[in-house]
Design an enzyme around this catalytic site. Structure first.
Site, PDB file in Angstrom:
ATOM      1  N   GLY A  46       0.704  -1.214   0.189  1.00 59.92           N
ATOM      2  CA  GLY A  46      -0.130   0.069  -0.635  1.00 59.92           C
ATOM      3  C   GLY A  46       0.613   1.260  -0.028  1.00 59.92           C
ATOM      4  CB  CYS A  94       5.114   2.571   7.151  1.00 62.33           C
ATOM      5  SG  CYS A  94       4.621   3.882   6.464  1.00 62.33           S
ATOM      6  CG  HIS A 136      -0.998   1.305   7.343  1.00 59.45           C
ATOM      7  ND1 HIS A 136      -0.023   1.077   8.119  1.00 59.45           N
ATOM      8  CD2 HIS A 136      -0.068   2.241   6.475  1.00 59.45           C
ATOM      9  CE1 HIS A 136       0.794   1.525   7.655  1.00 59.45           C
ATOM     10  NE2 HIS A 136       0.862   2.513   7.040  1.00 59.45           N
ATOM     11  CD  GLU A 137      -0.940   2.788   2.461  1.00 57.97           C
ATOM     12  OE1 GLU A 137      -1.215   3.658   2.480  1.00 57.97           O
ATOM     13  OE2 GLU A 137      -0.776   1.355   2.782  1.00 57.97           O
TER      14      GLU A 137
END
Ligand code: NI
Length: 167
Positions: A46, A94, A136-137
């Site tokens: 992502g 991340c 998360h994104e």
């Protein structure tokens, strides 16, 4: 097409709320393609526009390419319409915070709407890793990173594993 540089925390742009995408322009098409290329090259599953310095509400994800068939998704102006009460905790890395794998509790399933590159609004229920990845994104679009969701001791632990120097 180009691989874009990925911003590294604590760049201030990663803590800034992004603005709505106003139109699906050729520039947005190009940005989405370059973000996908950048994500695959990283390699990641992502990538949100603020991570490449573009403060607009757009992210790309592909949760299956590492294990099977690629399924690239471009999510423009996403909205999370519903979150399950059931929470799941998963491992999250991340690309802007290389090093630590953090464990964050998130809704196990969500209902999300977004606009695709074809300009059509779609709505889908996501669960499992796809739900975690999308949340998360989505956080990146609100200027929130994984570290912001950790308790102080966990955050300190994650920061000790953070490779602040570009690889
Ligand atoms: Ni991230």
């Amino acid at each position: 097409m180009a691989i874009l540089p990925i911003l590294r925390w604590p760049d201030a742009r990663l803590s800034t709320r992004a603005s709505a995408v106003e139109g699906i322009t050729p520039g947005i098409h190009r940005l989405a393609q370059e973000m996908l290329e950048t994500m695959y090259a990283a390699p990641g599953r992502g990538l949100a526009a603020p991570q490449v310095g573009v403060l607009q509400r757009l992210f790309v994800m592909d949760v299956t390419w590492k294990t099977g068939t690629p399924d690239p998704m471009v999510c423009i102006n996403p909205e999370i319409l519903w979150r399950s009460a059931v929470v799941a905790t998963g491992d999250e890395g991340c690309l802007s915070i290389p090093g630590p794998i953090t464990r964050i509790a998130r809704a196990q399933a969500i209902q999300m709407a977004w606009t695709g590159l074809d300009g059509l609004r779609v709505e889908r229920r996501l669960s499992g890793f796809a739900a975690i990845c999308a949340q998360h994104e989505y956080d990146h679009l609100d200027g929130i990173v994984t570290l912001d969701r950790l308790a102080p001791a966990e955050r300190a632990q994650a920061l000790s594993q953070f490779d602040a120097v570009a690889a």
